[in-house]
Design a protein around this motif. Structure first.
Motif, PDB file in Angstrom:
ATOM      1  N   HIS A  60      33.717  64.644  28.641  1.00  0.00           N
ATOM      2  CA  HIS A  60      33.021  64.862  27.369  1.00  0.00           C
ATOM      3  C   HIS A  60      31.719  65.636  27.547  1.00  0.00           C
ATOM      4  CE1 HIS A  60      31.407  61.192  29.139  1.00  0.00           C
ATOM      5  NE2 HIS A  60      30.306  61.389  28.447  1.00  0.00           N
ATOM      6  N   THR A  61      31.244  65.763  28.784  1.00  0.00           N
ATOM      7  CA  THR A  61      29.978  66.468  29.027  1.00  0.00           C
ATOM      8  C   THR A  61      30.181  67.924  29.422  1.00  0.00           C
ATOM      9  OG1 THR A  61      29.893  65.886  31.390  1.00  0.00           O
ATOM     10  CG2 THR A  61      28.966  64.298  29.821  1.00  0.00           C
ATOM     11  N   TRP A  62      31.424  68.333  29.618  1.00  0.00           N
ATOM     12  CA  TRP A  62      31.688  69.691  30.100  1.00  0.00           C
ATOM     13  C   TRP A  62      31.900  70.650  28.934  1.00  0.00           C
ATOM     14  CZ3 TRP A  62      35.802  67.504  33.978  1.00  0.00           C
ATOM     15  CH2 TRP A  62      35.128  66.879  35.033  1.00  0.00           C
ATOM     16  N   ASN A  63      31.150  71.734  28.920  1.00  0.00           N
ATOM     17  CA  ASN A  63      31.263  72.754  27.872  1.00  0.00           C
ATOM     18  C   ASN A  63      31.992  73.983  28.411  1.00  0.00           C
ATOM     19  OD1 ASN A  63      29.778  71.261  25.886  1.00  0.00           O
ATOM     20  ND2 ASN A  63      27.909  71.755  27.022  1.00  0.00           N
ATOM     21  N   THR A  64      33.135  73.742  28.991  1.00  0.00           N
ATOM     22  CA  THR A  64      33.911  74.810  29.613  1.00  0.00           C
ATOM     23  C   THR A  64      34.608  75.653  28.546  1.00  0.00           C
ATOM     24  OG1 THR A  64      34.370  73.198  31.370  1.00  0.00           O
ATOM     25  CG2 THR A  64      35.598  75.275  31.421  1.00  0.00           C
ATOM     26  N   PRO A  65      34.508  76.979  28.624  1.00  0.00           N
ATOM     27  CA  PRO A  65      35.216  77.817  27.647  1.00  0.00           C
ATOM     28  C   PRO A  65      36.728  77.743  27.846  1.00  0.00           C
ATOM     29  CG  PRO A  65      34.212  79.172  29.353  1.00  0.00           C
ATOM     30  CD  PRO A  65      33.703  77.779  29.563  1.00  0.00           C
ATOM     31  N   LEU A  66      37.456  77.975  26.770  1.00  0.00           N
ATOM     32  CA  LEU A  66      38.915  77.888  26.801  1.00  0.00           C
ATOM     33  C   LEU A  66      39.510  79.038  27.604  1.00  0.00           C
ATOM     34  CD1 LEU A  66      41.483  76.451  25.705  1.00  0.00           C
ATOM     35  CD2 LEU A  66      41.400  78.050  23.776  1.00  0.00           C
ATOM     36  N   ASN A  67      40.397  78.675  28.545  1.00  0.00           N
ATOM     37  CA  ASN A  67      41.121  79.686  29.317  1.00  0.00           C
ATOM     38  C   ASN A  67      42.392  80.140  28.618  1.00  0.00           C
ATOM     39  OD1 ASN A  67      39.627  77.894  31.516  1.00  0.00           O
ATOM     40  ND2 ASN A  67      39.938  79.926  32.394  1.00  0.00           N
ATOM     41  N   ARG A 117      41.028  65.668  27.213  1.00  0.00           N
ATOM     42  CA  ARG A 117      39.984  65.580  26.193  1.00  0.00           C
ATOM     43  C   ARG A 117      40.571  66.022  24.861  1.00  0.00           C
ATOM     44  NH1 ARG A 117      34.325  68.652  26.778  1.00  0.00           N
ATOM     45  NH2 ARG A 117      35.219  70.261  25.419  1.00  0.00           N
ATOM     46  N   ARG A 118      40.146  65.339  23.824  1.00  0.00           N
ATOM     47  CA  ARG A 118      40.584  65.695  22.474  1.00  0.00           C
ATOM     48  C   ARG A 118      39.433  66.344  21.728  1.00  0.00           C
ATOM     49  NH1 ARG A 118      42.958  61.523  17.838  1.00  0.00           N
ATOM     50  NH2 ARG A 118      43.389  63.128  16.246  1.00  0.00           N
ATOM     51  N   ASP A 119      39.689  67.526  21.188  1.00  0.00           N
ATOM     52  CA  ASP A 119      38.734  68.216  20.323  1.00  0.00           C
ATOM     53  C   ASP A 119      39.434  68.459  18.992  1.00  0.00           C
ATOM     54  OD1 ASP A 119      36.916  68.267  22.397  1.00  0.00           O
ATOM     55  OD2 ASP A 119      37.384  70.317  23.003  1.00  0.00           O
ATOM     56  N   GLY A 120      39.020  67.743  17.952  1.00  0.00           N
ATOM     57  CA  GLY A 120      39.725  67.837  16.681  1.00  0.00           C
ATOM     58  C   GLY A 120      41.112  67.244  16.818  1.00  0.00           C
ATOM     59  N   ASP A 121      42.119  68.014  16.461  1.00  0.00           N
ATOM     60  CA  ASP A 121      43.504  67.560  16.586  1.00  0.00           C
ATOM     61  C   ASP A 121      44.197  68.155  17.804  1.00  0.00           C
ATOM     62  OD1 ASP A 121      43.410  65.984  14.277  1.00  0.00           O
ATOM     63  OD2 ASP A 121      43.884  67.690  12.985  1.00  0.00           O
ATOM     64  N   GLU A 122      43.438  68.804  18.680  1.00  0.00           N
ATOM     65  CA  GLU A 122      44.028  69.454  19.848  1.00  0.00           C
ATOM     66  C   GLU A 122      43.619  68.730  21.128  1.00  0.00           C
ATOM     67  OE1 GLU A 122      44.567  74.076  18.585  1.00  0.00           O
ATOM     68  OE2 GLU A 122      42.565  73.494  19.258  1.00  0.00           O
ATOM     69  N   TYR A 123      44.492  68.861  22.137  1.00  0.00           N
ATOM     70  CA  TYR A 123      44.259  68.206  23.420  1.00  0.00           C
ATOM     71  C   TYR A 123      44.145  69.249  24.525  1.00  0.00           C
ATOM     72  CZ  TYR A 123      45.468  63.839  21.109  1.00  0.00           C
ATOM     73  OH  TYR A 123      45.480  62.754  20.271  1.00  0.00           O
ATOM     74  N   PHE A 124      43.289  68.926  25.501  1.00  0.00           N
ATOM     75  CA  PHE A 124      43.008  69.872  26.572  1.00  0.00           C
ATOM     76  C   PHE A 124      42.953  69.151  27.920  1.00  0.00           C
ATOM     77  CE2 PHE A 124      41.079  71.265  22.657  1.00  0.00           C
ATOM     78  CZ  PHE A 124      41.409  72.610  22.571  1.00  0.00           C
ATOM     79  N   LEU A 125      43.306  69.882  28.972  1.00  0.00           N
ATOM     80  CA  LEU A 125      42.966  69.487  30.332  1.00  0.00           C
ATOM     81  C   LEU A 125      41.715  70.280  30.680  1.00  0.00           C
ATOM     82  CD1 LEU A 125      46.372  69.431  32.267  1.00  0.00           C
ATOM     83  CD2 LEU A 125      45.057  67.498  31.392  1.00  0.00           C
ATOM     84  N   ILE A 126      40.669  69.570  31.082  1.00  0.00           N
ATOM     85  CA  ILE A 126      39.391  70.243  31.279  1.00  0.00           C
ATOM     86  C   ILE A 126      38.766  69.854  32.607  1.00  0.00           C
ATOM     87  CG2 ILE A 126      38.149  68.439  29.994  1.00  0.00           C
ATOM     88  CD1 ILE A 126      36.258  70.679  28.985  1.00  0.00           C
ATOM     89  N   THR A 127      38.167  70.839  33.265  1.00  0.00           N
ATOM     90  CA  THR A 127      37.382  70.649  34.480  1.00  0.00           C
ATOM     91  C   THR A 127      36.079  71.422  34.284  1.00  0.00           C
ATOM     92  OG1 THR A 127      38.094  72.627  35.697  1.00  0.00           O
ATOM     93  CG2 THR A 127      39.566  70.700  35.772  1.00  0.00           C
ATOM     94  N   PRO A 128      35.142  71.327  35.223  1.00  0.00           N
ATOM     95  CA  PRO A 128      33.918  72.122  35.066  1.00  0.00           C
ATOM     96  C   PRO A 128      34.172  73.626  35.057  1.00  0.00           C
ATOM     97  CG  PRO A 128      33.573  70.354  36.640  1.00  0.00           C
ATOM     98  CD  PRO A 128      35.039  70.384  36.349  1.00  0.00           C
ATOM     99  N   ALA A 129      35.330  74.061  35.571  1.00  0.00           N
ATOM    100  CA  ALA A 129      35.602  75.494  35.685  1.00  0.00           C
ATOM    101  C   ALA A 129      36.665  76.006  34.721  1.00  0.00           C
ATOM    102  CB  ALA A 129      36.023  75.830  37.117  1.00  0.00           C
TER     103      ALA A 129
END
Length: 201
Positions: A43-50, A84-96
């Protein structure tokens, strides 16, 4: 007996999933190694979408990568820790990296429940397919939701970080057996002092 082609295909699938695991795990190892929690602070990572990653979680919490079943429980558990869930979408997120994935209904699936006493209160403990355990209550509420295409409302419970889990049919039957029925035929379950309507007759 498996043919040579079958063995080669299984090897390709296994190798493909191992490469994906190593790629993501290398990015989060240093972060979680210094934390008390085993879950990375996604929840603390502001990684841009790849972009989009061809990973799907079906309605029973089964993961597939490029339509191939991810069979190793430890790998599924690792991937779920990066959800991580943002709105109705789900993501796999890392710092990179940040990759959008598809989820049919909910990313978690509840495979067991136990009725126990906690702080002199009746409490329902649930466990997900990925091994996460929690008590149903104010932080992890239970509800029914009508889903398009489903004949009956689906029982859902909040697992963590605004991400729900589907309650499996056997677990739902356990909940019904622990619940009470009101004069208007509403079936209610209590856990940690909270009351949840889980059906009607």
């Amino acid at each position: 007996m498996a043919s040579t082609r079958d063995i080669e295909e299984r090897y390709k699938i296994s190798k493909k999933n191992i490469i994906l695991e190593k790629k993501l795990s290398n990015q989060v190892f240093q972060v979680i190694s210094s934390k008390e929690s085993s879950l990375p602070p996604v929840h603390t990572w502001n990684t841009p979408l790849n972009g989009d990653l061809d990973i799907n979680i079906d309605r029973e919490g089964v993961w597939r990568h490029e339509e191939d079943l991810i069979k190793r429980p430890s790998l599924v558990a690792f991937f779920s820790s990066l959800l991580r869930r943002d709105g109705d979408e789900y993501f796999l997120i890392t710092p990179a990296e940040k990759w959008r994935i598809s989820v049919d209904i909910a990313p978690f699936f509840i495979i067991s429940a136990e009725l126990e006493n906690y702080a002199e209160q009746s409490a329902v403990r649930m466990t997900t397919r990925t091994g996460e355990s929690f008590l149903v209550g104010r932080k992890n509420p239970l509800w029914l939701k009508k889903i398009a295409g489903e004949p009956n409302p689906i029982p859902l419970v909040l697992v963590r970080d605004n991400m729900p889990g589907i309650v499996s049919r056997p677990v739902y039957y356990d909940l019904i057996s622990w619940a009470t029925t009101s004069p208007d035929n509403t079936v209610s379950l209590e856990s940690l002092g909270q009351t949840y309507d889980i059906g009607s007759f």
